[in-house]
Scaffold this motif. Sequence first.
Motif, short mmCIF file in Angstrom:
data_model
loop_
_atom_site.label_atom_id
_atom_site.label_comp_id
_atom_site.label_asym_id
_atom_site.label_seq_id
_atom_site.Cartn_x
_atom_site.Cartn_y
_atom_site.Cartn_z
N ARG A 145 18.05 128.68 14.47
CA ARG A 145 18.91 129.91 13.91
C ARG A 145 18.07 131.16 14.33
N ARG A 146 16.81 131.29 14.45
CA ARG A 146 15.87 132.30 14.81
C ARG A 146 16.23 132.94 16.36
N ARG A 147 16.54 131.87 16.97
CA ARG A 147 16.80 132.08 18.61
C ARG A 147 18.25 132.58 18.68
N VAL A 148 19.16 132.05 17.85
CA VAL A 148 20.40 132.98 18.06
C VAL A 148 20.48 134.27 17.52
N LEU A 149 19.80 134.37 16.49
CA LEU A 149 19.80 135.89 15.86
C LEU A 149 19.00 136.68 16.96
N LEU A 150 18.10 136.20 17.65
CA LEU A 150 17.55 136.99 18.61
C LEU A 150 18.58 137.25 19.81
N ALA A 151 19.51 136.37 19.94
CA ALA A 151 20.43 136.37 21.08
C ALA A 151 21.42 137.56 20.53
N GLN A 152 21.66 137.49 19.21
CA GLN A 152 22.58 138.61 18.64
C GLN A 152 21.91 139.96 18.97
N ALA A 153 20.57 140.08 18.64
CA ALA A 153 19.90 141.23 18.90
C ALA A 153 20.27 141.55 20.38
N LEU A 154 19.81 140.66 21.22
CA LEU A 154 19.82 140.97 22.72
C LEU A 154 21.31 141.40 23.25
N ALA A 155 22.10 140.73 22.58
CA ALA A 155 23.65 141.08 23.05
C ALA A 155 24.08 142.55 22.91
N GLN A 156 23.07 143.29 22.06
CA GLN A 156 23.46 144.53 21.90
C GLN A 156 23.07 145.53 23.09
N GLU A 157 22.25 144.56 24.28
CA GLU A 157 21.82 145.24 25.40
C GLU A 157 20.93 146.55 25.04
N PRO A 158 19.85 146.48 24.14
CA PRO A 158 18.87 147.47 23.65
C PRO A 158 17.96 147.84 24.73
N LYS A 159 17.48 149.10 24.61
CA LYS A 159 16.34 149.60 25.35
C LYS A 159 15.08 149.14 24.48
N VAL A 185 11.90 138.80 27.71
CA VAL A 185 12.95 139.85 27.17
C VAL A 185 12.08 141.14 27.93
N ASN A 186 10.77 141.30 27.62
CA ASN A 186 10.01 142.35 27.93
C ASN A 186 10.04 142.62 29.44
N GLU A 187 10.01 141.54 30.48
CA GLU A 187 10.01 141.53 31.64
C GLU A 187 11.31 142.05 32.30
N ARG A 188 12.42 142.10 31.20
CA ARG A 188 13.80 142.57 31.71
C ARG A 188 13.80 144.17 31.39
N GLY A 189 12.49 144.79 31.00
CA GLY A 189 12.35 146.05 30.91
C GLY A 189 12.88 146.76 29.17
N ILE A 190 12.86 145.61 28.63
CA ILE A 190 13.15 146.07 27.08
C ILE A 190 11.70 146.27 26.48
N THR A 191 11.60 147.47 25.75
CA THR A 191 10.25 147.58 25.01
C THR A 191 10.55 146.96 23.68
N VAL A 192 9.35 146.16 23.22
CA VAL A 192 9.19 145.10 22.15
C VAL A 192 8.17 145.70 21.51
N LEU A 193 8.38 145.81 19.95
CA LEU A 193 7.50 146.22 19.02
C LEU A 193 7.76 144.89 17.75
N ALA A 194 6.72 144.22 17.56
CA ALA A 194 6.89 143.04 16.43
C ALA A 194 5.92 143.13 15.30
N ILE A 195 6.32 143.02 14.13
CA ILE A 195 5.53 142.92 12.99
C ILE A 195 4.89 141.41 13.02
N LEU A 196 3.64 141.36 13.17
CA LEU A 196 3.07 139.88 13.33
C LEU A 196 1.98 139.56 12.43
N HIS A 197 1.46 138.56 11.85
CA HIS A 197 0.46 138.12 11.03
C HIS A 197 -0.72 137.33 11.88
N ASP A 198 -0.44 136.42 13.01
CA ASP A 198 -1.10 135.69 13.66
C ASP A 198 -1.83 136.29 14.64
N LEU A 199 -3.10 136.51 14.47
CA LEU A 199 -4.05 137.27 15.24
C LEU A 199 -3.96 136.84 16.72
#
Length: 426
Positions: A145-159, A185-199
């Motif tokens: 499900r998480r990967r499908v939702l990521l596909a949903q976000a990428l379908a926006q073709e965001p920068k 995703v980042n290699e395709r030129g998309i800027t990525v910022l993620a909130i994380l907890h795992d150092l």
Amino acid sequence: MNVIEVDRACAGYGGEPVLRDISLSLKEGDLAGLLGPNGSGKSTLFRMLGGALKPSSGGVRVMGRDVSSFGASELGRIMAVLPQFTDEPFGFSAFEAACMGRYPHSGRFSALSARDIEAVEEAMALVDVIHLRGRLMNTLSGGERRRVLLAQALAQEPKILLLDEPSAHLDVQHQVELFELLCKVNERGITVLAILHDLNLAAQYLRRILFLKQGAIIADGPPAEVVNGRLIESAFGIRLDVLVREGTDKPSVLYSRAGTSGPAQAPIRIHVICGGGTGRGIMGMLAQQGHELSAGVLNRGDSDEVFARNIGAAVVQAPPFSAIPEEAHAENLRLLRGANLVILCPVPVGPGNLRNLEAVRASQAGGAAIAVLEEAAISDHAGGEATRILREILNNGAARFATKSALADYVRTISPRRECQGAVKN
């Protein structure tokens, strides 16, 4: 080019501030993580970046424009946000859920065009869920499900892609797969910022990490520079061991309290002659052993200078693109004379930094122990003078080490003999 700029922004809820005078910029192509303790303002910052929360003061610009000037569809074509908790479309197929990402382009109630369907299929293929297209969302695993939702976000073709704890509730396999996907995703030129907890995942996969504490950014840089015991203690209030593995500049965090095993001997004073990243690995190892470190003379802004400051080492600085000035040379000599051990890293030596090699020779004459790391890699750009001084240092008994691990093991055999003397130039 900066795709996001935050200028002294404050934001909060009900008159209570959460973010305080925060400033940051994301460059096109950044692959970055935002880390910090619970309640530090990470999700609030994301809401502000995505335009859902208006700052009480300061500004947020996306692609050079105030974020509040965008309509929802216009902003959706530039930025995709994957929140931690979503109203997942359980009654829809995976394909239908991914198609919802095309609303900024097609409109919420418009039929999808051939181009829309092509974009959805490309996104699903990228995150490897195209084979699930006919499955209902409520029949998928959490990782699927998480990967499908990521596909949903990428379908926006965001920068720009913002993700709030994308690996939450995923097992180890799916966490690794997700981070591999973010790299693709980042290699395709998309800027990525993620909130994380795992150092460790952040240090392994990301190129930039920002630490947030009490609504303010306390560190921002590559993992090798900001993932260290001092900053972890400052951000989270707990001391953890941080190791730098041989052959890599990627730190690893041991999730047990630092000092439970302790260093093999009492801490000693070590001065490191380095530059251009040649000292980060050995300084990280020695900091983990608990030793008191100093370094210099380093050009201001040099990667070793930044790393040394971030791990709490004393640093002698000099302006870049200039020869070591007399004052910095004198400070360097005082630190060298107060050290139990001086380490010479495989740094290129030219007229501008030849004085560092001269200072090592002088400290050796005064009785300091000298260790030379990877001597064959010390290049001479000073007309043969660097080679002559290095040969003299080696002939006078300097210890030689081919690897950082061997040198770190040798350090464990040295006992404290003297205190540091002299001031430090910062």
